[in-house]
Design a protein around this motif. Structure first.
Motif, PDB file in Angstrom:
ATOM      1  N   ALA A  54      -4.991  -2.632  -4.432  1.00  0.00           N
ATOM      2  CA  ALA A  54      -5.235  -3.760  -5.339  1.00  0.00           C
ATOM      3  C   ALA A  54      -5.530  -3.266  -6.754  1.00  0.00           C
ATOM      4  O   ALA A  54      -4.998  -3.802  -7.725  1.00  0.00           O
ATOM      5  CB  ALA A  54      -6.388  -4.616  -4.818  1.00  0.00           C
ATOM      6  N   SER A  55      -6.361  -2.244  -6.875  1.00  0.00           N
ATOM      7  CA  SER A  55      -6.677  -1.696  -8.204  1.00  0.00           C
ATOM      8  C   SER A  55      -5.427  -1.137  -8.875  1.00  0.00           C
ATOM      9  O   SER A  55      -5.189  -1.363 -10.067  1.00  0.00           O
ATOM     10  CB  SER A  55      -7.745  -0.611  -8.097  1.00  0.00           C
ATOM     11  N   ARG A  56      -4.604  -0.417  -8.117  1.00  0.00           N
ATOM     12  CA  ARG A  56      -3.375   0.154  -8.668  1.00  0.00           C
ATOM     13  C   ARG A  56      -2.389  -0.950  -9.058  1.00  0.00           C
ATOM     14  O   ARG A  56      -1.843  -0.947 -10.164  1.00  0.00           O
ATOM     15  CB  ARG A  56      -2.728   1.101  -7.653  1.00  0.00           C
ATOM     16  N   GLU A  57      -2.168  -1.914  -8.161  1.00  0.00           N
ATOM     17  CA  GLU A  57      -1.210  -2.983  -8.430  1.00  0.00           C
ATOM     18  C   GLU A  57      -1.627  -3.840  -9.623  1.00  0.00           C
ATOM     19  O   GLU A  57      -0.800  -4.200 -10.460  1.00  0.00           O
ATOM     20  CB  GLU A  57      -1.019  -3.867  -7.195  1.00  0.00           C
ATOM     21  N   THR A  65      -3.331  11.944   1.235  1.00  0.00           N
ATOM     22  CA  THR A  65      -4.512  11.827   2.105  1.00  0.00           C
ATOM     23  C   THR A  65      -4.380  10.711   3.129  1.00  0.00           C
ATOM     24  O   THR A  65      -5.304  10.477   3.902  1.00  0.00           O
ATOM     25  CB  THR A  65      -5.773  11.574   1.253  1.00  0.00           C
ATOM     26  N   GLY A  66      -3.255  10.002   3.129  1.00  0.00           N
ATOM     27  CA  GLY A  66      -3.038   8.893   4.053  1.00  0.00           C
ATOM     28  C   GLY A  66      -2.708   7.619   3.303  1.00  0.00           C
ATOM     29  O   GLY A  66      -2.499   7.623   2.091  1.00  0.00           O
ATOM     30  N   LEU A  67      -2.668   6.526   4.028  1.00  0.00           N
ATOM     31  CA  LEU A  67      -2.341   5.228   3.444  1.00  0.00           C
ATOM     32  C   LEU A  67      -3.481   4.753   2.543  1.00  0.00           C
ATOM     33  O   LEU A  67      -4.653   4.896   2.879  1.00  0.00           O
ATOM     34  CB  LEU A  67      -2.113   4.211   4.577  1.00  0.00           C
ATOM     35  N   GLU A  68      -3.125   4.195   1.393  1.00  0.00           N
ATOM     36  CA  GLU A  68      -4.133   3.624   0.491  1.00  0.00           C
ATOM     37  C   GLU A  68      -4.964   2.583   1.224  1.00  0.00           C
ATOM     38  O   GLU A  68      -4.452   1.867   2.090  1.00  0.00           O
ATOM     39  CB  GLU A  68      -3.471   2.872  -0.670  1.00  0.00           C
ATOM     40  N   THR A  69      -6.211   2.445   0.840  1.00  0.00           N
ATOM     41  CA  THR A  69      -7.009   1.320   1.321  1.00  0.00           C
ATOM     42  C   THR A  69      -6.516   0.074   0.601  1.00  0.00           C
ATOM     43  O   THR A  69      -5.887   0.172  -0.477  1.00  0.00           O
ATOM     44  CB  THR A  69      -8.509   1.513   1.018  1.00  0.00           C
ATOM     45  N   PRO A  70      -6.790  -1.107   1.141  1.00  0.00           N
ATOM     46  CA  PRO A  70      -6.395  -2.323   0.419  1.00  0.00           C
ATOM     47  C   PRO A  70      -7.002  -2.371  -0.989  1.00  0.00           C
ATOM     48  O   PRO A  70      -6.347  -2.808  -1.937  1.00  0.00           O
ATOM     49  CB  PRO A  70      -6.943  -3.449   1.301  1.00  0.00           C
ATOM     50  N   GLN A  71      -8.231  -1.890  -1.144  1.00  0.00           N
ATOM     51  CA  GLN A  71      -8.893  -1.901  -2.452  1.00  0.00           C
ATOM     52  C   GLN A  71      -8.213  -0.936  -3.423  1.00  0.00           C
ATOM     53  O   GLN A  71      -8.061  -1.249  -4.611  1.00  0.00           O
ATOM     54  CB  GLN A  71     -10.385  -1.572  -2.292  1.00  0.00           C
ATOM     55  N   GLN A  72      -7.808   0.237  -2.938  1.00  0.00           N
ATOM     56  CA  GLN A  72      -7.079   1.176  -3.803  1.00  0.00           C
ATOM     57  C   GLN A  72      -5.765   0.554  -4.257  1.00  0.00           C
ATOM     58  O   GLN A  72      -5.396   0.637  -5.436  1.00  0.00           O
ATOM     59  CB  GLN A  72      -6.796   2.484  -3.053  1.00  0.00           C
ATOM     60  N   ARG A 126       0.844  -1.194   0.000  1.00  0.00           N
ATOM     61  CA  ARG A 126       0.000   0.000   0.000  1.00  0.00           C
ATOM     62  C   ARG A 126       0.877   1.240   0.000  1.00  0.00           C
ATOM     63  O   ARG A 126       1.839   1.315   0.747  1.00  0.00           O
ATOM     64  CB  ARG A 126      -0.920  -0.021   1.213  1.00  0.00           C
ATOM     65  N   ASP A 127       0.552   2.205  -0.838  1.00  0.00           N
ATOM     66  CA  ASP A 127       1.315   3.450  -0.928  1.00  0.00           C
ATOM     67  C   ASP A 127       0.773   4.490   0.044  1.00  0.00           C
ATOM     68  O   ASP A 127      -0.422   4.493   0.373  1.00  0.00           O
ATOM     69  CB  ASP A 127       1.244   4.026  -2.343  1.00  0.00           C
ATOM     70  N   LEU A 128       1.647   5.370   0.447  1.00  0.00           N
ATOM     71  CA  LEU A 128       1.257   6.493   1.277  1.00  0.00           C
ATOM     72  C   LEU A 128       0.898   7.651   0.344  1.00  0.00           C
ATOM     73  O   LEU A 128       1.729   8.110  -0.435  1.00  0.00           O
ATOM     74  CB  LEU A 128       2.391   6.895   2.226  1.00  0.00           C
ATOM     75  N   LEU A 129      -0.346   8.063   0.399  1.00  0.00           N
ATOM     76  CA  LEU A 129      -0.829   9.170  -0.422  1.00  0.00           C
ATOM     77  C   LEU A 129      -0.853  10.443   0.413  1.00  0.00           C
ATOM     78  O   LEU A 129      -0.698  10.399   1.632  1.00  0.00           O
ATOM     79  CB  LEU A 129      -2.248   8.860  -0.929  1.00  0.00           C
TER      80      LEU A 129
END
Length: 109
Positions: free
Chosen positions: A23-26, A14-21, A9-12
């Motif tokens: 997963a979609s990015r990866e 706005t905070g740490l990505e959600t697992p779903q964010q 998970r990346d640090l954005l």
């Protein structure tokens, strides 16, 4: 060895990505497939000294058209075929992930 797409998970801003964010990015980075965050279902989570692991799955009709964004071969197999392959051809965590997915598929409402 055969494995499944994944990553951290990346640090954005706005905070740490959600697992779903994540997963979609990866999945987009690794296979060129675009899966909406809302399509992901959490199969299980694990905690350890190393951090946490969230295992997600999402149905996607484009899976047969997945292509690698890396220098590696992409192949698509059914869960049954993967589970019948010799263990030394699979990444160490893949059989457990496949069992979780198989359980999810047959117990989902």
């Amino acid at each position: 060895k055969l494995t499944a797409p994944g990553g951290k998970r990346d640090l954005l801003s706005t905070g740490l990505e959600t697992p779903q964010q994540a997963a979609s990015r990866e999945i987009a980075e690794e296979t060129s497939l675009h899966v909406p965050e809302s399509d992901w279902s959490v199969l299980t989570t694990k905690q350890g000294d190393w951090g946490s692991l969230v295992v997600l799955a999402a149905p996607h009709e484009g899976v047969l058209h997945a292509r690698t964004m890396e220098v590696e071969e992409v192949s698509v197999h059914t869960i049954d075929v993967l589970l019948s392959m010799p263990r030394d051809t699979l990444a160490p965590d893949l059989p457990e992930l496949l069992e979780l997915l198989l359980h999810h598929v047959y117990t989902a409402p």
